[in-house]
Design a protein around this motif. Structure first.
Motif, PDB file in Angstrom:
ATOM      1  N   LEU B  50      19.199 -28.391 -37.844  1.00 14.49           N
ATOM      2  CA  LEU B  50      18.224 -27.896 -36.852  1.00 14.49           C
ATOM      3  C   LEU B  50      18.417 -26.395 -36.658  1.00 14.49           C
ATOM      4  CD1 LEU B  50      16.163 -28.862 -34.458  1.00 14.49           C
ATOM      5  CD2 LEU B  50      18.159 -28.585 -32.994  1.00 14.49           C
ATOM      6  N   TYR B  51      19.695 -26.013 -36.502  1.00 10.47           N
ATOM      7  CA  TYR B  51      20.054 -24.611 -36.259  1.00 10.47           C
ATOM      8  C   TYR B  51      19.739 -23.752 -37.486  1.00 10.47           C
ATOM      9  CZ  TYR B  51      23.032 -20.721 -34.650  1.00 10.47           C
ATOM     10  OH  TYR B  51      23.510 -19.493 -34.242  1.00 10.47           O
ATOM     11  N   ASN B  82      28.028 -28.370 -31.328  1.00 10.55           N
ATOM     12  CA  ASN B  82      28.424 -26.991 -31.609  1.00 10.55           C
ATOM     13  C   ASN B  82      27.852 -26.100 -30.513  1.00 10.55           C
ATOM     14  OD1 ASN B  82      28.829 -24.417 -32.573  1.00 10.55           O
ATOM     15  ND2 ASN B  82      28.253 -24.918 -34.676  1.00 10.55           N
ATOM     16  N   PRO B  83      28.715 -25.418 -29.744  1.00 11.76           N
ATOM     17  CA  PRO B  83      28.188 -24.601 -28.633  1.00 11.76           C
ATOM     18  C   PRO B  83      27.281 -23.454 -29.099  1.00 11.76           C
ATOM     19  CG  PRO B  83      30.574 -24.929 -28.415  1.00 11.76           C
ATOM     20  CD  PRO B  83      30.191 -25.397 -29.786  1.00 11.76           C
ATOM     21  N   ASN B  84      27.380 -23.070 -30.377  1.00  8.37           N
ATOM     22  CA  ASN B  84      26.434 -22.080 -30.887  1.00  8.37           C
ATOM     23  C   ASN B  84      25.046 -22.710 -30.886  1.00  8.37           C
ATOM     24  OD1 ASN B  84      28.348 -19.949 -31.826  1.00  8.37           O
ATOM     25  ND2 ASN B  84      29.046 -21.601 -33.156  1.00  8.37           N
ATOM     26  N   GLY B  85      24.126 -22.115 -30.177  1.00  5.10           N
ATOM     27  CA  GLY B  85      22.768 -22.665 -30.143  1.00  5.10           C
ATOM     28  C   GLY B  85      22.612 -23.846 -29.220  1.00  5.10           C
ATOM     29  N   GLY B 115      15.654 -23.775 -33.319  1.00  4.82           N
ATOM     30  CA  GLY B 115      17.018 -23.881 -33.834  1.00  4.82           C
ATOM     31  C   GLY B 115      17.993 -24.336 -32.763  1.00  4.82           C
ATOM     32  N   ASP B 116      17.594 -24.156 -31.515  1.00  2.30           N
ATOM     33  CA  ASP B 116      18.526 -24.409 -30.414  1.00  2.30           C
ATOM     34  C   ASP B 116      18.245 -25.737 -29.691  1.00  2.30           C
ATOM     35  OD1 ASP B 116      19.645 -22.022 -31.013  1.00  2.30           O
ATOM     36  OD2 ASP B 116      19.290 -21.087 -29.064  1.00  2.30           O
ATOM     37  N   ILE B 117      19.252 -26.170 -28.960  1.00  2.00           N
ATOM     38  CA  ILE B 117      19.144 -27.335 -28.080  1.00  2.00           C
ATOM     39  C   ILE B 117      19.439 -26.856 -26.661  1.00  2.00           C
ATOM     40  CG2 ILE B 117      20.074 -29.618 -27.498  1.00  2.00           C
ATOM     41  CD1 ILE B 117      21.033 -29.899 -30.385  1.00  2.00           C
ATOM     42  N   LEU B 252      14.464 -32.741 -41.317  1.00  2.00           N
ATOM     43  CA  LEU B 252      14.825 -31.330 -41.466  1.00  2.00           C
ATOM     44  C   LEU B 252      15.540 -31.060 -42.784  1.00  2.00           C
ATOM     45  CD1 LEU B 252      16.183 -30.926 -37.845  1.00  2.00           C
ATOM     46  CD2 LEU B 252      14.056 -29.959 -38.733  1.00  2.00           C
ATOM     47  N   ASN B 253      15.311 -29.890 -43.322  1.00  2.00           N
ATOM     48  CA  ASN B 253      15.993 -29.466 -44.549  1.00  2.00           C
ATOM     49  C   ASN B 253      16.596 -28.086 -44.386  1.00  2.00           C
ATOM     50  OD1 ASN B 253      15.354 -31.628 -46.463  1.00  2.00           O
ATOM     51  ND2 ASN B 253      13.237 -31.022 -46.027  1.00  2.00           N
ATOM     52  N   TYR B 254      17.691 -27.856 -45.091  1.00  2.00           N
ATOM     53  CA  TYR B 254      18.270 -26.517 -45.095  1.00  2.00           C
ATOM     54  C   TYR B 254      17.318 -25.569 -45.813  1.00  2.00           C
ATOM     55  CZ  TYR B 254      22.658 -28.211 -43.234  1.00  2.00           C
ATOM     56  OH  TYR B 254      23.603 -28.751 -42.412  1.00  2.00           O
TER      57      TYR B 254
END
Lengths: 272, 272
Positions: B50-51, B82-85, B115-117, B252-254
Protein backbone atom coordinates in the motif's frame (compact mmCIF):
# COMPACT_ATOMS: atom_id res chain seq x y z
CA UNK A 1 27.91 -0.13 26.42
CA UNK A 2 30.11 2.69 25.27
CA UNK A 3 27.24 4.98 24.34
CA UNK A 4 29.27 7.84 25.85
CA UNK A 5 31.93 7.61 23.19
CA UNK A 6 29.29 8.07 20.50
CA UNK A 7 27.56 10.93 22.26
CA UNK A 8 29.18 14.09 20.98
CA UNK A 9 30.13 16.70 23.53
CA UNK A 10 29.59 20.37 22.96
CA UNK A 11 32.28 21.77 20.68
CA UNK A 12 33.92 18.38 20.20
CA UNK A 13 35.73 18.35 16.87
CA UNK A 14 34.60 15.36 14.83
CA UNK A 15 36.30 13.26 12.23
CA UNK A 16 33.83 10.65 11.03
CA UNK A 17 36.72 8.38 10.06
CA UNK A 18 37.32 7.88 13.79
CA UNK A 19 33.92 6.23 14.10
CA UNK A 20 33.70 2.75 12.65
CA UNK A 21 30.26 2.08 11.08
CA UNK A 22 30.93 -1.62 11.70
CA UNK A 23 31.44 -1.10 15.43
CA UNK A 24 29.47 -3.42 17.71
CA UNK A 25 31.23 -2.97 21.07
CA UNK A 26 32.38 -6.62 20.86
CA UNK A 27 28.77 -7.72 21.18
CA UNK A 28 26.87 -10.10 18.95
CA UNK A 29 23.23 -10.23 17.94
CA UNK A 30 22.77 -13.29 20.13
CA UNK A 31 24.58 -11.93 23.15
CA UNK A 32 22.24 -8.94 23.44
CA UNK A 33 19.00 -10.76 22.61
CA UNK A 34 17.79 -10.96 26.19
CA UNK A 35 18.80 -7.42 27.08
CA UNK A 36 17.15 -6.16 23.91
CA UNK A 37 13.83 -7.79 24.86
CA UNK A 38 14.07 -6.20 28.31
CA UNK A 39 14.74 -2.83 26.69
CA UNK A 40 11.64 -3.23 24.53
CA UNK A 41 9.48 -3.97 27.56
CA UNK A 42 11.05 -1.07 29.42
CA UNK A 43 10.41 1.23 26.47
CA UNK A 44 6.74 0.20 26.33
CA UNK A 45 6.39 0.93 30.05
CA UNK A 46 8.12 4.29 29.73
CA UNK A 47 6.00 5.30 26.76
CA UNK A 48 2.88 4.45 28.75
CA UNK A 49 3.83 6.62 31.71
CA UNK A 50 5.06 9.40 29.40
CA UNK A 51 1.64 9.36 27.70
CA UNK A 52 -0.26 9.16 30.98
CA UNK A 53 1.66 11.88 32.79
CA UNK A 54 1.66 14.44 29.95
CA UNK A 55 4.62 16.33 31.44
CA UNK A 56 7.16 15.82 28.67
CA UNK A 57 7.25 15.33 24.93
CA UNK A 58 9.94 13.33 23.14
CA UNK A 59 11.37 14.38 19.81
CA UNK A 60 13.65 11.94 18.01
CA UNK A 61 15.63 13.34 15.08
CA UNK A 62 16.92 10.81 12.55
CA UNK A 63 19.53 11.84 10.04
CA UNK A 64 21.84 9.85 7.81
CA UNK A 65 22.91 9.23 4.24
CA UNK A 66 20.62 7.44 1.78
CA UNK A 67 20.40 3.75 2.77
CA UNK A 68 21.48 4.50 6.35
CA UNK A 69 18.21 2.97 7.52
CA UNK A 70 16.02 5.78 8.79
CA UNK A 71 12.76 3.99 7.89
CA UNK A 72 14.11 0.73 9.25
CA UNK A 73 15.04 2.34 12.56
CA UNK A 74 11.46 3.53 13.03
CA UNK A 75 10.13 0.09 12.17
CA UNK A 76 12.62 -2.13 14.00
CA UNK A 77 14.20 -0.16 16.83
CA UNK A 78 10.85 1.09 18.05
CA UNK A 79 9.01 -2.19 17.52
CA UNK A 80 6.25 -2.50 20.07
CA UNK A 81 5.63 1.22 20.31
CA UNK A 82 2.02 2.10 21.03
CA UNK A 83 0.83 4.02 17.95
CA UNK A 84 -1.41 6.13 20.21
CA UNK A 85 0.65 9.24 20.81
CA UNK A 86 3.39 8.24 18.37
CA UNK A 87 4.04 10.06 15.12
CA UNK A 88 6.54 9.87 12.31
CA UNK A 89 7.09 13.01 10.28
CA UNK A 90 9.02 12.56 7.05
CA UNK A 91 10.36 15.80 5.70
CA UNK A 92 10.71 15.78 1.94
CA UNK A 93 11.50 18.66 -0.38
CA UNK A 94 9.63 21.69 0.97
CA UNK A 95 6.33 22.67 -0.66
CA UNK A 96 5.93 26.21 -2.02
CA UNK A 97 3.99 27.13 1.16
CA UNK A 98 6.80 25.76 3.34
CA UNK A 99 9.43 27.56 1.28
CA UNK A 100 7.44 30.74 1.80
CA UNK A 101 8.16 30.43 5.52
CA UNK A 102 11.37 30.24 7.50
CA UNK A 103 12.92 26.76 7.54
CA UNK A 104 11.91 25.92 11.12
CA UNK A 105 8.22 26.69 10.53
CA UNK A 106 7.21 23.31 9.18
CA UNK A 107 9.16 21.35 11.76
CA UNK A 108 7.89 23.39 14.70
CA UNK A 109 4.30 22.72 13.55
CA UNK A 110 5.06 18.99 13.66
CA UNK A 111 6.69 18.97 17.11
CA UNK A 112 5.16 16.52 19.60
CA UNK A 113 2.68 17.61 22.25
CA UNK A 114 3.30 16.60 25.86
CA UNK A 115 2.79 12.89 26.33
CA UNK A 116 3.67 12.12 22.72
CA UNK A 117 6.70 10.86 20.82
CA UNK A 118 7.47 12.19 17.36
CA UNK A 119 10.20 10.96 15.06
CA UNK A 120 11.54 13.34 12.44
CA UNK A 121 12.66 11.21 9.51
CA UNK A 122 15.04 13.83 8.14
CA UNK A 123 14.58 17.26 9.64
CA UNK A 124 15.63 20.91 9.72
CA UNK A 125 19.19 19.59 9.56
CA UNK A 126 18.67 19.09 5.83
CA UNK A 127 18.61 22.89 5.71
CA UNK A 128 22.31 22.85 6.60
CA UNK A 129 23.17 19.68 4.67
CA UNK A 130 21.56 19.09 1.26
CA UNK A 131 21.18 22.85 0.79
CA UNK A 132 24.85 23.33 1.54
CA UNK A 133 26.04 20.47 -0.68
CA UNK A 134 24.10 21.96 -3.58
CA UNK A 135 25.20 25.50 -2.77
CA UNK A 136 21.70 26.79 -2.12
CA UNK A 137 23.10 28.38 1.02
CA UNK A 138 26.64 29.62 1.69
CA UNK A 139 28.90 28.87 4.66
CA UNK A 140 27.95 32.04 6.51
CA UNK A 141 24.25 31.17 6.31
CA UNK A 142 25.04 27.67 7.52
CA UNK A 143 26.89 29.05 10.54
CA UNK A 144 23.99 31.35 11.36
CA UNK A 145 21.60 28.45 11.08
CA UNK A 146 23.67 26.36 13.50
CA UNK A 147 23.13 29.08 16.10
CA UNK A 148 19.43 29.32 15.29
CA UNK A 149 19.01 25.56 15.50
CA UNK A 150 20.81 25.39 18.84
CA UNK A 151 18.53 28.10 20.20
CA UNK A 152 15.45 26.39 18.80
CA UNK A 153 16.38 23.10 20.42
CA UNK A 154 17.18 24.81 23.72
CA UNK A 155 13.76 26.45 23.59
CA UNK A 156 12.11 23.06 23.03
CA UNK A 157 14.07 21.47 25.88
CA UNK A 158 13.26 24.38 28.21
CA UNK A 159 9.62 23.75 27.40
CA UNK A 160 9.73 20.07 28.34
CA UNK A 161 10.54 18.44 25.04
CA UNK A 162 13.34 15.90 25.23
CA UNK A 163 15.36 16.08 22.01
CA UNK A 164 17.39 13.03 20.98
CA UNK A 165 19.36 13.22 17.74
CA UNK A 166 20.77 10.22 15.92
CA UNK A 167 23.18 10.27 13.01
CA UNK A 168 22.97 6.82 11.41
CA UNK A 169 26.53 6.25 10.32
CA UNK A 170 27.23 3.86 7.41
CA UNK A 171 30.20 3.28 5.13
CA UNK A 172 30.24 4.22 1.48
CA UNK A 173 30.64 0.60 0.53
CA UNK A 174 27.65 -0.38 2.62
CA UNK A 175 25.53 2.15 0.73
CA UNK A 176 26.62 0.62 -2.56
CA UNK A 177 25.54 -2.83 -1.44
CA UNK A 178 22.18 -1.52 -0.29
CA UNK A 179 21.55 0.30 -3.56
CA UNK A 180 22.37 -2.90 -5.44
CA UNK A 181 20.02 -4.96 -3.32
CA UNK A 182 17.21 -2.48 -3.90
CA UNK A 183 17.65 -3.02 -7.61
CA UNK A 184 17.92 -6.77 -7.35
CA UNK A 185 14.71 -7.34 -5.40
CA UNK A 186 11.56 -6.34 -7.35
CA UNK A 187 9.63 -5.67 -4.10
CA UNK A 188 12.28 -3.10 -3.21
CA UNK A 189 12.47 -1.28 -6.54
CA UNK A 190 10.21 1.47 -5.24
CA UNK A 191 12.85 2.36 -2.67
CA UNK A 192 15.35 3.13 -5.40
CA UNK A 193 15.56 6.60 -6.79
CA UNK A 194 17.93 7.73 -9.53
CA UNK A 195 18.57 10.76 -7.33
CA UNK A 196 20.30 8.47 -4.81
CA UNK A 197 22.99 7.77 -7.41
CA UNK A 198 23.46 11.47 -8.02
CA UNK A 199 23.69 12.25 -4.32
CA UNK A 200 26.20 9.42 -3.85
CA UNK A 201 28.65 11.44 -5.94
CA UNK A 202 28.57 14.07 -3.19
CA UNK A 203 29.41 11.52 -0.46
CA UNK A 204 32.52 13.35 0.75
CA UNK A 205 30.81 16.71 0.84
CA UNK A 206 27.96 15.24 2.87
CA UNK A 207 30.36 13.66 5.33
CA UNK A 208 32.20 16.96 5.70
CA UNK A 209 29.01 18.91 6.34
CA UNK A 210 27.76 16.23 8.74
CA UNK A 211 30.98 16.65 10.71
CA UNK A 212 30.21 20.36 10.83
CA UNK A 213 26.71 19.68 12.11
CA UNK A 214 27.92 17.22 14.73
CA UNK A 215 30.52 19.73 15.88
CA UNK A 216 28.36 22.83 15.89
CA UNK A 217 25.03 21.44 16.98
CA UNK A 218 25.94 19.09 19.80
CA UNK A 219 24.86 20.91 22.92
CA UNK A 220 24.45 19.88 26.51
CA UNK A 221 20.66 19.92 26.08
CA UNK A 222 20.64 18.06 22.80
CA UNK A 223 23.83 16.24 21.86
CA UNK A 224 24.20 14.21 18.68
CA UNK A 225 24.57 10.44 18.91
CA UNK A 226 26.63 8.79 16.19
CA UNK A 227 25.08 5.36 15.60
CA UNK A 228 27.28 2.71 13.95
CA UNK A 229 24.71 1.42 11.47
CA UNK A 230 26.33 -1.10 9.13
CA UNK A 231 24.96 -3.76 11.48
CA UNK A 232 21.23 -3.20 11.73
CA UNK A 233 20.81 -5.16 14.95
CA UNK A 234 23.42 -3.01 16.66
CA UNK A 235 21.83 0.17 15.34
CA UNK A 236 18.44 -0.88 16.74
CA UNK A 237 19.94 -1.84 20.09
CA UNK A 238 21.92 1.40 20.34
CA UNK A 239 18.97 3.61 19.43
CA UNK A 240 16.55 1.87 21.76
CA UNK A 241 19.01 1.89 24.64
CA UNK A 242 19.69 5.60 24.20
CA UNK A 243 15.97 6.40 24.17
CA UNK A 244 15.30 4.28 27.26
CA UNK A 245 18.23 5.93 29.08
CA UNK A 246 16.86 9.37 28.30
CA UNK A 247 13.30 8.54 29.32
CA UNK A 248 14.43 6.94 32.57
CA UNK A 249 16.16 10.15 33.59
CA UNK A 250 12.77 11.89 33.62
CA UNK A 251 11.58 9.85 36.64
CA UNK A 252 8.03 9.82 35.35
CA UNK A 253 5.09 8.90 37.54
CA UNK A 254 1.51 8.05 36.82
CA UNK A 255 -0.76 10.95 37.76
CA UNK A 256 -2.92 10.80 40.86
CA UNK A 257 -6.66 10.77 40.47
CA UNK A 258 -8.90 13.72 41.42
CA UNK A 259 -11.26 12.72 44.20
CA UNK A 260 -11.56 9.87 46.67
CA UNK A 261 -10.96 6.45 45.14
CA UNK A 262 -13.33 4.55 47.45
CA UNK A 263 -16.12 7.04 46.74
CA UNK A 264 -15.58 6.70 43.02
CA UNK A 265 -15.54 2.90 43.17
CA UNK A 266 -18.80 3.00 45.13
CA UNK A 267 -20.34 5.32 42.54
CA UNK A 268 -19.38 2.92 39.76
CA UNK A 269 -20.69 -0.10 41.68
CA UNK A 270 -23.97 1.66 42.47
CA UNK A 271 -24.57 2.73 38.87
CA UNK A 272 -27.10 0.84 36.72
CA UNK B 1 -16.08 -16.22 9.97
CA UNK B 2 -19.46 -14.55 9.93
CA UNK B 3 -18.09 -11.07 9.30
CA UNK B 4 -20.98 -10.60 6.87
CA UNK B 5 -23.55 -10.74 9.63
CA UNK B 6 -21.79 -7.88 11.40
CA UNK B 7 -21.38 -5.78 8.28
CA UNK B 8 -24.42 -3.55 8.10
CA UNK B 9 -26.13 -3.28 4.76
CA UNK B 10 -27.43 -0.02 3.40
CA UNK B 11 -30.72 0.89 5.06
CA UNK B 12 -30.65 -2.16 7.29
CA UNK B 13 -32.67 -1.44 10.42
CA UNK B 14 -30.55 -2.17 13.49
CA UNK B 15 -31.41 -3.27 16.98
CA UNK B 16 -28.19 -3.51 18.96
CA UNK B 17 -29.81 -6.09 21.24
CA UNK B 18 -29.64 -8.51 18.32
CA UNK B 19 -25.83 -8.32 18.43
CA UNK B 20 -24.21 -10.12 21.32
CA UNK B 21 -21.09 -8.28 22.59
CA UNK B 22 -19.89 -11.67 23.89
CA UNK B 23 -20.11 -13.29 20.47
CA UNK B 24 -17.00 -15.23 19.36
CA UNK B 25 -18.33 -17.29 16.44
CA UNK B 26 -17.71 -20.45 18.51
CA UNK B 27 -13.98 -19.76 18.32
CA UNK B 28 -11.50 -19.60 21.15
CA UNK B 29 -8.36 -17.55 21.63
CA UNK B 30 -6.28 -20.69 21.14
CA UNK B 31 -8.12 -21.94 18.07
CA UNK B 32 -7.41 -18.75 16.10
CA UNK B 33 -3.83 -18.24 17.29
CA UNK B 34 -2.21 -19.55 14.14
CA UNK B 35 -4.62 -17.77 11.79
CA UNK B 36 -4.14 -14.56 13.74
CA UNK B 37 -0.35 -14.73 13.27
CA UNK B 38 -0.87 -15.28 9.55
CA UNK B 39 -3.21 -12.31 9.43
CA UNK B 40 -0.57 -10.14 11.11
CA UNK B 41 2.04 -11.15 8.56
CA UNK B 42 -0.44 -10.59 5.74
CA UNK B 43 -1.31 -7.17 7.13
CA UNK B 44 2.37 -6.18 7.28
CA UNK B 45 2.81 -7.25 3.65
CA UNK B 46 -0.29 -5.39 2.54
CA UNK B 47 0.73 -2.23 4.36
CA UNK B 48 4.12 -2.38 2.65
CA UNK B 49 2.66 -2.62 -0.83
CA UNK B 50 0.00 0.00 0.00
CA UNK B 51 2.81 2.35 1.05
CA UNK B 52 4.99 1.51 -1.94
CA UNK B 53 2.27 1.79 -4.58
CA UNK B 54 0.74 5.06 -3.34
CA UNK B 55 -2.54 4.39 -5.17
CA UNK B 56 -4.90 4.16 -2.19
CA UNK B 57 -5.22 5.55 1.30
CA UNK B 58 -6.87 3.68 4.15
CA UNK B 59 -9.05 5.41 6.72
CA UNK B 60 -10.16 3.40 9.74
CA UNK B 61 -12.91 4.94 11.86
CA UNK B 62 -13.19 3.67 15.44
CA UNK B 63 -16.29 4.44 17.46
CA UNK B 64 -17.68 2.96 20.64
CA UNK B 65 -18.80 3.72 24.16
CA UNK B 66 -16.25 4.62 26.86
CA UNK B 67 -14.23 1.49 27.75
CA UNK B 68 -15.08 -0.16 24.43
CA UNK B 69 -11.36 -0.38 23.71
CA UNK B 70 -10.56 2.13 20.99
CA UNK B 71 -6.99 2.73 22.22
CA UNK B 72 -6.51 -0.99 22.78
CA UNK B 73 -7.65 -1.78 19.25
CA UNK B 74 -4.98 0.51 17.83
CA UNK B 75 -2.33 -1.03 20.04
CA UNK B 76 -3.28 -4.71 19.83
CA UNK B 77 -5.22 -5.33 16.63
CA UNK B 78 -2.69 -3.44 14.55
CA UNK B 79 0.37 -4.77 16.35
CA UNK B 80 3.27 -4.96 13.94
CA UNK B 81 2.11 -2.01 11.87
CA UNK B 82 4.98 -0.04 10.37
CA UNK B 83 4.75 3.43 11.97
CA UNK B 84 6.04 4.93 8.72
CA UNK B 85 2.86 6.03 6.97
CA UNK B 86 0.63 5.20 9.91
CA UNK B 87 -1.22 7.82 11.93
CA UNK B 88 -3.67 7.86 14.79
CA UNK B 89 -5.86 10.93 15.11
CA UNK B 90 -7.76 11.26 18.37
CA UNK B 91 -10.61 13.71 18.15
CA UNK B 92 -11.38 15.35 21.46
CA UNK B 93 -13.68 18.25 22.19
CA UNK B 94 -13.27 20.71 19.33
CA UNK B 95 -11.02 23.75 19.86
CA UNK B 96 -12.46 27.24 19.27
CA UNK B 97 -10.78 27.27 15.84
CA UNK B 98 -12.34 23.91 14.95
CA UNK B 99 -15.74 25.05 16.20
CA UNK B 100 -15.42 28.08 13.96
CA UNK B 101 -15.43 25.72 10.99
CA UNK B 102 -17.91 23.14 9.78
CA UNK B 103 -17.67 19.82 11.62
CA UNK B 104 -15.93 17.95 8.78
CA UNK B 105 -13.12 20.51 8.47
CA UNK B 106 -10.84 19.11 11.12
CA UNK B 107 -11.32 15.49 10.06
CA UNK B 108 -10.78 16.20 6.38
CA UNK B 109 -7.46 17.89 7.25
CA UNK B 110 -6.40 14.71 9.04
CA UNK B 111 -7.40 12.29 6.26
CA UNK B 112 -4.61 9.97 5.08
CA UNK B 113 -2.60 10.65 1.94
CA UNK B 114 -2.22 7.89 -0.62
CA UNK B 115 0.01 5.12 0.71
CA UNK B 116 -0.87 5.87 4.30
CA UNK B 117 -3.20 4.44 6.94
CA UNK B 118 -4.92 6.74 9.40
CA UNK B 119 -7.05 5.67 12.34
CA UNK B 120 -9.65 8.08 13.62
CA UNK B 121 -10.01 7.39 17.34
CA UNK B 122 -13.49 8.93 17.58
CA UNK B 123 -14.49 10.96 14.58
CA UNK B 124 -17.10 13.16 12.87
CA UNK B 125 -19.62 10.61 14.10
CA UNK B 126 -19.40 12.28 17.50
CA UNK B 127 -21.12 15.19 15.78
CA UNK B 128 -24.25 13.03 15.48
CA UNK B 129 -23.77 11.20 18.80
CA UNK B 130 -22.52 13.13 21.83
CA UNK B 131 -23.98 16.34 20.39
CA UNK B 132 -27.35 14.64 19.99
CA UNK B 133 -27.34 13.03 23.42
CA UNK B 134 -26.69 16.43 24.97
CA UNK B 135 -29.20 18.17 22.71
CA UNK B 136 -26.64 20.44 21.08
CA UNK B 137 -28.21 19.46 17.77
CA UNK B 138 -31.81 18.44 17.05
CA UNK B 139 -33.05 15.43 15.10
CA UNK B 140 -33.43 17.33 11.86
CA UNK B 141 -29.82 18.49 11.99
CA UNK B 142 -28.74 14.93 12.73
CA UNK B 143 -30.62 13.66 9.67
CA UNK B 144 -29.04 16.34 7.49
CA UNK B 145 -25.64 15.40 8.82
CA UNK B 146 -26.18 11.72 8.00
CA UNK B 147 -26.63 12.74 4.37
CA UNK B 148 -23.59 15.01 4.48
CA UNK B 149 -21.47 12.30 6.06
CA UNK B 150 -22.54 9.74 3.47
CA UNK B 151 -21.61 12.15 0.70
CA UNK B 152 -18.29 12.98 2.34
CA UNK B 153 -17.39 9.32 2.64
CA UNK B 154 -18.46 8.63 -0.94
CA UNK B 155 -16.23 11.48 -2.05
CA UNK B 156 -13.29 10.00 -0.16
CA UNK B 157 -13.91 6.54 -1.61
CA UNK B 158 -14.25 7.96 -5.14
CA UNK B 159 -10.86 9.55 -4.59
CA UNK B 160 -9.14 6.30 -3.63
CA UNK B 161 -9.52 6.31 0.13
CA UNK B 162 -10.78 3.02 1.53
CA UNK B 163 -13.06 3.78 4.49
CA UNK B 164 -13.57 1.06 7.12
CA UNK B 165 -15.81 1.87 10.07
CA UNK B 166 -15.88 -0.15 13.29
CA UNK B 167 -18.39 0.16 16.09
CA UNK B 168 -16.82 -1.54 19.10
CA UNK B 169 -19.83 -3.10 20.78
CA UNK B 170 -19.70 -3.82 24.54
CA UNK B 171 -22.34 -4.50 27.17
CA UNK B 172 -23.27 -2.06 29.87
CA UNK B 173 -22.09 -4.50 32.50
CA UNK B 174 -18.74 -4.86 30.77
CA UNK B 175 -18.28 -1.09 30.92
CA UNK B 176 -18.95 -1.15 34.66
CA UNK B 177 -16.26 -3.77 35.22
CA UNK B 178 -13.76 -1.81 33.15
CA UNK B 179 -14.46 1.43 35.05
CA UNK B 180 -13.95 -0.43 38.31
CA UNK B 181 -10.67 -1.93 37.17
CA UNK B 182 -9.42 1.51 36.11
CA UNK B 183 -10.02 2.67 39.65
CA UNK B 184 -8.50 -0.37 41.27
CA UNK B 185 -5.16 -0.25 39.44
CA UNK B 186 -3.09 2.87 40.26
CA UNK B 187 -1.31 2.72 36.87
CA UNK B 188 -4.71 3.00 35.20
CA UNK B 189 -6.13 5.85 37.24
CA UNK B 190 -5.24 8.31 34.50
CA UNK B 191 -7.65 6.53 32.18
CA UNK B 192 -10.54 7.26 34.50
CA UNK B 193 -12.51 10.44 34.07
CA UNK B 194 -15.45 11.49 36.20
CA UNK B 195 -17.14 12.41 32.92
CA UNK B 196 -17.27 8.69 32.05
CA UNK B 197 -19.64 8.18 34.98
CA UNK B 198 -21.84 11.03 33.79
CA UNK B 199 -21.93 9.73 30.23
CA UNK B 200 -22.77 6.24 31.49
CA UNK B 201 -26.14 7.60 32.65
CA UNK B 202 -26.92 8.29 28.99
CA UNK B 203 -26.16 4.70 27.95
CA UNK B 204 -29.58 4.04 26.43
CA UNK B 205 -29.61 7.31 24.51
CA UNK B 206 -26.17 6.55 23.10
CA UNK B 207 -27.26 3.07 22.05
CA UNK B 208 -30.33 4.51 20.34
CA UNK B 209 -28.34 7.12 18.45
CA UNK B 210 -25.70 4.57 17.52
CA UNK B 211 -28.49 2.45 16.01
CA UNK B 212 -29.50 5.52 14.04
CA UNK B 213 -25.94 6.02 12.80
CA UNK B 214 -25.54 2.36 11.86
CA UNK B 215 -28.85 2.48 9.97
CA UNK B 216 -28.37 5.78 8.19
CA UNK B 217 -24.64 5.75 7.50
CA UNK B 218 -24.03 2.21 6.30
CA UNK B 219 -23.51 2.57 2.59
CA UNK B 220 -22.24 0.25 -0.08
CA UNK B 221 -18.98 2.23 -0.21
CA UNK B 222 -18.51 2.44 3.53
CA UNK B 223 -20.60 0.07 5.62
CA UNK B 224 -20.38 -0.09 9.40
CA UNK B 225 -18.95 -3.18 11.06
CA UNK B 226 -20.33 -4.06 14.48
CA UNK B 227 -17.47 -5.62 16.44
CA UNK B 228 -18.39 -7.82 19.42
CA UNK B 229 -15.87 -6.40 21.88
CA UNK B 230 -16.40 -7.91 25.30
CA UNK B 231 -13.67 -10.40 24.37
CA UNK B 232 -10.64 -8.38 23.41
CA UNK B 233 -8.94 -11.21 21.52
CA UNK B 234 -12.01 -11.61 19.32
CA UNK B 235 -12.25 -7.87 18.74
CA UNK B 236 -8.61 -7.77 17.60
CA UNK B 237 -9.07 -10.78 15.34
CA UNK B 238 -12.26 -9.39 13.82
CA UNK B 239 -10.81 -5.95 13.18
CA UNK B 240 -7.58 -7.25 11.68
CA UNK B 241 -9.41 -9.75 9.48
CA UNK B 242 -11.75 -7.08 8.18
CA UNK B 243 -8.86 -4.75 7.35
CA UNK B 244 -6.92 -7.52 5.61
CA UNK B 245 -10.01 -8.51 3.59
CA UNK B 246 -10.50 -4.94 2.44
CA UNK B 247 -6.86 -4.40 1.52
CA UNK B 248 -6.70 -7.69 -0.39
CA UNK B 249 -9.56 -6.57 -2.61
CA UNK B 250 -7.40 -3.73 -3.90
CA UNK B 251 -5.02 -6.15 -5.68
CA UNK B 252 -2.06 -3.92 -5.00
CA UNK B 253 1.23 -4.31 -6.83
CA UNK B 254 4.69 -2.93 -6.26
CA UNK B 255 5.45 -0.18 -8.76
CA UNK B 256 7.81 -0.78 -11.66
CA UNK B 257 11.06 1.09 -11.78
CA UNK B 258 11.77 3.86 -14.28
CA UNK B 259 14.65 2.89 -16.53
CA UNK B 260 16.54 -0.29 -17.33
CA UNK B 261 17.40 -2.40 -14.29
CA UNK B 262 20.63 -3.84 -15.70
CA UNK B 263 21.86 -0.36 -16.63
CA UNK B 264 21.08 0.92 -13.16
CA UNK B 265 22.82 -2.00 -11.46
CA UNK B 266 25.87 -1.37 -13.62
CA UNK B 267 25.86 2.31 -12.70
CA UNK B 268 25.79 1.42 -9.00
CA UNK B 269 28.56 -1.16 -9.39
CA UNK B 270 30.70 1.29 -11.33
CA UNK B 271 30.29 4.10 -8.81
CA UNK B 272 33.11 4.93 -6.37
Amino acid sequence: MMIEKFTIKSKEKINLNDFDPEYTDQLSKDSIKEEHLKLQTKFEELQDVLYASKKFALLIVLQGMDCSGKDGTVKKALMGVNPNGFNVESFKEPTPEELGHDYLWRVHKAAPQKGDITVFNRSYYEDVLVTRVHKIIDDETALNRFTQINKFEKYLVDNHTVVIKFFLHISKDFQKKKLESRLEIPEKHWKFSAADLTERKFWDKYQQYYEDVLYNCSTEEAPWHIVPSNNRWFRDYFVLKTIVNNLEKLNLNYPEIDGNIQDLIKQVKDSD
